[in-house]
Design a protein around this motif. Structure first.
Motif, short mmCIF file in Angstrom:
data_model
loop_
_atom_site.label_atom_id
_atom_site.label_comp_id
_atom_site.label_asym_id
_atom_site.label_seq_id
_atom_site.Cartn_x
_atom_site.Cartn_y
_atom_site.Cartn_z
N ALA A 33 46.41 38.33 50.53
CA ALA A 33 47.20 37.58 49.69
C ALA A 33 47.31 38.54 48.50
N ARG A 34 46.20 39.01 47.82
CA ARG A 34 46.37 39.58 46.79
C ARG A 34 47.00 40.99 46.91
N GLY A 76 49.03 41.34 49.14
CA GLY A 76 50.42 41.12 49.32
C GLY A 76 51.26 40.75 48.17
N ARG A 84 50.69 38.35 45.72
CA ARG A 84 50.71 36.79 45.65
C ARG A 84 50.12 36.69 43.98
N TRP A 86 49.90 31.06 42.98
CA TRP A 86 49.87 30.91 44.53
C TRP A 86 48.54 30.94 45.57
N LEU A 133 42.85 46.43 44.58
CA LEU A 133 42.19 45.09 44.35
C LEU A 133 41.11 45.14 43.58
N GLU A 159 46.69 44.13 37.82
CA GLU A 159 47.05 43.78 39.16
C GLU A 159 48.22 42.97 39.07
N GLN A 214 49.93 48.47 52.26
CA GLN A 214 49.59 47.06 52.89
C GLN A 214 48.15 47.41 53.66
N GLU A 238 53.70 35.45 54.11
CA GLU A 238 53.00 35.25 52.56
C GLU A 238 53.51 36.58 51.75
N PRO A 239 53.34 38.01 52.31
CA PRO A 239 53.64 38.95 51.22
C PRO A 239 55.30 39.01 50.88
#
Lengths: 258, 271, 272
Positions: free
Chosen positions: B165-166, B168, B170, B174, C70, C90, C101, C123-124
Motif C-alpha cells: 500500500a505504501r 502504491g 497510499r 488510508w 519505503l 514519503e 511497483q 488500491e494503488p
C-alpha cells in the motif's frame, strides 16, 4: 531381500475427500527413496501416516509395516517406542521442531535417554559428540545454546542430530532444506547422506525439488493428487519420464526447457 | 470444540443480561422502587420470586432494572476507553519515535493509577454519580486499549500488504483506515469484552463503596451494599446480586476468550 | 541494447549504505549496529531484466525497500529516471509510486485478508474513475477469471494470490517492476507458470524488471543481467551468461557449485 518398510494400499480420507489413494511401496534396508510431487499431492501426509502422526480428522486404511510390525492403527504407546528409535523424522521448519526454552545439548541428550538407559552426564557427552558429527563448530558451546541463538542451518543440524541420535533404521526427511540457503542446503544434504550411510539406515526423502532428489536418492516415487503415477530408479524416472505429470514436473524444474 | 463452547456460553450469559435489561424497560413484576413496610424481608413467594428487601421492595424487579445500570455503565465506560485508546494505540504504532514513546509513557502513568481511586476523587469533586463512575472506569481502561491497538498495529504495519500500500502511494490515514483498523478490530472487540467484565466489577465495587450509582436507582453493587447489615439475618439479599455480578463478569470473560480464539490469526490461515 | 547502460539507466544506485541499530544488549555498552548494505552501486538499464541474487542476510530485502522508497539509506544515492529519491519524504514520492511497483514474496501476507480482490488491485489507483474497468483488464492480463474481483484472498491458491499481487503492481502502469522473491513460496509447477507470466508481462508492457531471488536457476532463467550479493555487498555483477559461465568471485563459484542441478546429478557417475 525383505523390505524394511512396506506400505500397502494406503488410503487417507477426511470426510468425503480422499487425500491419498492406494499408495503402495517398499523401502529396503539402507535404501534411499525419494517421494516427489507438487504441494497438495499427499507427500507429507504419507510421511505422517508412516510416523503415526496423522491429524485426528484423517482416517487411514491399508497397511504400513516396519520390519513386519503393523504401524497403522497400532496403539500410541507402541508407536512412541518406535518413534525416534527405529524411525526418525526431520521436518521442514527447524525452529518449530525444537523446544525454544531448552538448551540444545539437553534436547539431543533427552532424545537419547528416551530410548536408552544412560545417565544424564553420559547422554550429554554423547550429545556433544553427535553435534560434532553433524559438523557444528564448537559443539560444546552449541550444546549450551538455546535454539534462537543459532542460525537456520545450525538449527537444522541440531534437528538432524536428534533424528540420528538412536541410529534409526529409517530416516524420513520432509522438505528438510526448503527453508535454507543453497550453500547451507548442500551441506545439510551431505550430512543426511553421511548420517544414514554410516549406520546403514534407510531414507525416505520428501521434496518438490527434483534436483535435490536426484542428488540424494536411488529410487523415486512420483505422487500426483494422492496416487503414485510413476516409480523407479532416479535416472530412469527423471531421465526418461513416461507419465505426463512427471514430464510436467521435470519441465517446470529445469527452467531452461520451459 | 472448547473454543466454541466458550463463545456460546459467554454469548448466552451476556445475552441473558441484555435481555433482562431490555425487558425491564417494558415490564417488571413490581415497581422496583415501591416501598411497602408490610412486606419487609419476605422470603421468595409465588408473587415475589426472589423475595423482598428490608424496605419491602421486590428484589427480582430491582435485579432487572439493575442489569440496565450495569450495561449502561459498561457500554459508556468501554466506549470511552475504546474510542480514545484505539486511535492512540494506532497512532503510537504507526508513527513510532517520540510520539510513540510519549503516548506509551502517559499510558503507563494512567495504568499505575487505580481506577477506584480516580472514581473516588472524581466523586469527591463532582459528587458521586453513575456518570463519575463511568468516566473514571473509562479513563482508567484507555491504556489497555491503547496497548492492544498498538501491538496489533505494529503487527499489521510489518505485513507486506502494508508495504504494498505504501509502495502504491497510499497515505497514512488510508492505511490506518483500510488496513490497520479492520485487521485489529478483532483484537479491540476481544479487549472490549474483557474490559466490560472489569467495568461491571468496578461499578459494583464503587456503588458498594457509595461512590457510584446514587439511590434510589437500583444497581447490583448498591443492592450488595444495602444487604451487608443484614448479612447474618438474610444472606439471600447479598447472594442474589452477588451471583448476578459473578455471572455477568463470567459471561463477558468467556465471550472475550471465545472471541480471542475466533480471531486467533493462526486459525485464520487454515481454510 | 544494454551496451551503454549509463546513459539509459532507469535506476541508478551509488555507494548505498544502510545501517540498523539494534536494541541495546547491555545497559551501558553502545547499541550494536548491523550493516545491512555496505556500499552498493549498480545501474539498471531501461528494458533490462536485472537480477539480484543472494542468500539470507545478504541485504537484498533491504535493497528492495530502499528502491521502492519505503526506507531511507544511511548514506549513498538512489536515482530514479535521474531524480534523487533517497532525499525525498514519503509523501513527495508520488511520481515513483506510479512508475515503480513491487511484487512481494509471500502471497498470503502481501494481500490484506479483509479486502476484496478488486479493492486490493485498485488500491494503488485511489479513487480514479474507471478503476474497476482497469481491474477487469488486469485480471485478464494475469489470467484470472473476471469474477475473481468479488472474492477474498483466502479463496485463492498460492499461485493465484501471486497473480493478484502482480495485477496490483501493474495497476498504475509502472515502467519498473521490482519482484522480491516472487516465486520462492510457490510450488515447482506454479513457480514455472508465474515466471512465464512475468516474462510475458515484461514483454507486453515493455517493463524494466528488478528480480530479487535466492535461487540462481530462477534468476538465470529470467534475467539478462545479474548482481551477486553477500553480506551487504555486491561481490560480482555483469551479464548473466558471463557471471554464470565464468564466475570470477569465489563466492559466486561456491553458490553455483552448491545449487543442486538435475542434469549434473543424472549424468554423474553411477553409484554402487
Amino acid at each position: 531381500m525383505s523390505a524394511l518398510l512396506t506400505v500397502d494400499g494406503l488410503r487417507l480420507t477426511t470426510g468425503p475427500s480422499t487425500l491419498v489413494d492406494d499408495v503402495s511401496f517398499h523401502i529396503g534396508p539402507g535404501e534411499r527413496v525419494g517421494l516427489i510431487g507438487a504441494s497438495g499431492s499427499g507427500k507429507s501426509l504419507t510421511a505422517s501416516a508412516i510416523m503415526g502422526l496423522l491429524p485426528e480428522e484423517i482416517t487411514a486404511s491399508g497397511s504400513v509395516r516396519l520390519d513386519g510390525r503393523q504401524l497403522l492403527g497400532a496403539p500410541e504407546r507402541q508407536l512412541s517406542r518406535l518413534r525416534g528409535k527405529d524411525i526418525a523424522m526431520v521436518f521442514q521448519e527447524p525452529m518449530t521442531a525444537l523446544n525454544p526454552a531448552m538448551r540444545v545439548g539437553r534436547q539431543v541428550a533427552e532424545a537419547m535417554r528416551l530410548h536408552r538407559r544412560i545417565d544424564r552426564g553420559a547422554a550429554l557427552a554423547a550429545a556433544v559428540e553427535l553435534l560434532d558429527r553433524v559438523r557444528l563448530p564448537e559443539p560444546e558451546r552449541i550444546a549450551r545454546a538455546y535454539p534462537h541463538q543459532l542460525s537456520g542451518g545450525q538449527r537444522q543440524r541440531v534437528v538432524l542430530a536428534i533424528a540420528l541420535a538412536n541410529d534409526p533404521a529409517l530416516l524420513i526427511c520432509d522438505e528438510p532444506t526448503t527453508a535454507l540457503d543453497v550453500t547451507v542446503q548442500a551441506r545439510i544434504l551431505d550430512l543426511i547422506l553421511a548420517g544414514v550411510g554410516e549406520q546403514g539406515g534407510a531414507l525416505l526423502f520428501i521434496t518438490h525439488d527434483l534436483a535435490v532428489v536426484a542428488s540424494v536418492c536411488e529410487r523415486v516415487l512420483v505422487l500426483e493428487q494422492g496416487r503414485i503415477v510413476e516409480s523407479g530408479p532416479v535416472r530412469q524416472v527423471l531421465g526418461a519420464p513416461r507419465h505426463e505429470y512427471t514430464k510436467r514436473l521435470l519441465a517446470a524444474s529445469t527452467l531452461e526447457a520451459s | 470444540m472448547a473454543r466454541t463452547v466458550n463463545l456460546v456460553a459467554g454469548a448466552v450469559l451476556v445475552g441473558l443480561v441484555v435481555l433482562v435489561a431490555l425487558v425491564s424497560f417494558a415490564w417488571t413484576p413490581h415497581d422496583p422502587l415501591l416501598v411497602d413496610a408490610s412486606l419487609r424481608l419476605s422470603g421468595p413467594t409465588a408473587e415475589y420470586v426472589l423475595g423482598t428487601d428490608r424496605f419491602g421492595r421486590d428484589v427480582a424487579s430491582q435485579l432487572m432494572v439493575g442489569a440496565r445500570t450495569t450495561l449502561y455503565v459498561g457500554v459508556v465506560a468501554v466506549g470511552i476507553a475504546a474510542l480514545a485508546g484505539t486511535p492512540l494505540g494506532i497512532v503510537a504504532g504507526m508513527r513510532g519515535g517520540w510520539l510513540d514513546e510519549l503516548i506509551m509513557r502517559v499510558n503507563d502513568l494512567v495504568l499505575a493509577f487505580p481506577a477506584l481511586l480516580l472514581a473516588i476523587m472524581l466523586g469527591a469533586v463532582y459528587g458521586a454519580s453513575t456518570l463519575t463512575a463511568m468516566v473514571a472506569i473509562g479513563v482508567a481502561t484507555v491504556p489497555s486499549f491503547a496497548r492492544v491497538a498498538r501491538a496489533g498495529t505494529l503487527q499489521v504495519m510489518s505485513t507486506e500488504y502494508v508495504l504494498a500500500a505504501r509502495a502504491g502511494g497510499r497515505s497514512r490515514a488510508w492505511i490506518a483506515g483500510r488496513h490497520v483498523l479492520p485487521n485489529i478490530s478483532g483484537l479491540v472487540l476481544v479487549q472490549s469484552s474483557v474490559s466490560f467484565a472489569i467495568a461491571v466489577l468496578a461499578e459494583a465495587a464503587l456503588s458498594f463503596l457509595g461512590f457510584g450509582t446514587a439511590p434510589p436507582t437500583p444497581s447490583w453493587g448498591r443492592m450488595l451494599q444495602e444487604s451487608q447489615e443484614l448479612l447474618a439475618v438474610e444472606p439471600r439479599l447479598a447472594l442474589i446480586p452477588g451471583a448476578a455480578i459473578a455471572l455477568a463478569v463470567l459471561g463477558f470473560n468467556l465471550l472475550g476468550d471465545g472471541l480471542r480464539d475466533r480471531f486467533d490469526p493462526r486459525l485464520e490461515v487454515r481454510r | 541494447m544494454s551496451d551503454n547502460p549509463r546513459s539509459e539507466s532507469v535506476v541508478s544506485v551509488r555507494d548505498l549504505w544502510r545501517t540498523y541499530r539494534r536494541p541495546r544488549t547491555s545497559l551501558f555498552g553502545p547499541r550494536p549496529e548491523v550493516h545491512a548494505l555496505r556500499g552498493v552501486s549498480f545501474d539498471v538499464a531501461r528494458g533490462s531484466r536485472f537480477g539480484i541474487v543472494g542468500e539470507s542476510g545478504s541485504g537484498k530485502s533491504t535493497l528492495v525497500r530502499l528502491l521502492a522508497g519505503l526506507d531511507r539509506p544511511s548514506a549513498g544515492e538512489i536515482s530514479f529516471d535521474g531524480r534523487r529519491i533517497d532525499t525525498l519524504p514519503e509523501r513527495r514520492l508520488g511520481f515513483l509510486r506510479s512508475r515503480l511497483q513491487v511484487v512481494f514474496q509471500d502471497p498470503m501476507g502481501s494481500l490484506d485478508p479483509r479486502m476484496r480482490v478488486r479493492d486490493i488491485i485498485s488500491e494503488p489507483l485511489g479513487r480514479q474513475p474507471g478503476r474497476f474497468e482497469r481491474v477487469r483488464e488486469l485480471l485478464e492480463a494475469v489470467d484470472l477469471p473476471a469474477d475473481a474481483g468479488r472474492r477474498y484472498p483466502h479463496q485463492f491458491s498460492g499461485g493465484q494470490r501471486q497473480r493478484i499481487s502482480i495485477a496490483r503492481a501493474l495497476a498504475p502502469r509502472p515502467g519498473v517492476l521490482v519482484a522480491d522473491e516472487p516465486v520462492s513460496a510457490l510450488d515447482v509447477l506454479v513457480r514455472a507458470q508465474i515466471l512465464d507470466l512475468l516474462a510475458d508481462l515484461v514483454e507486453r508492457y515493455a517493463l524494466t524488471m528488478v528480480f530479487v531471488s535466492h535461487d540462481l536457476a530462477v534468476v538465470r532463467h529470467v534475467c539478462d543481467t545479474v548482481a551477486v550479493m553477500r553480506q551487504g555487498e555486491i561481490v560480482e555483477q555483469g551479464p548473466v551468461r558471463d557471471v554464470y559461465g565464468e564466475p570470477r568471485h569465489p563466492y559466486t563459484r561456491e553458490l553455483i557449485a552448491a545449487a543442486p542441478s538435475l542434469s549434473a546429478a543424472l549424468s554423474g557417475p553411477e553409484e554402487g
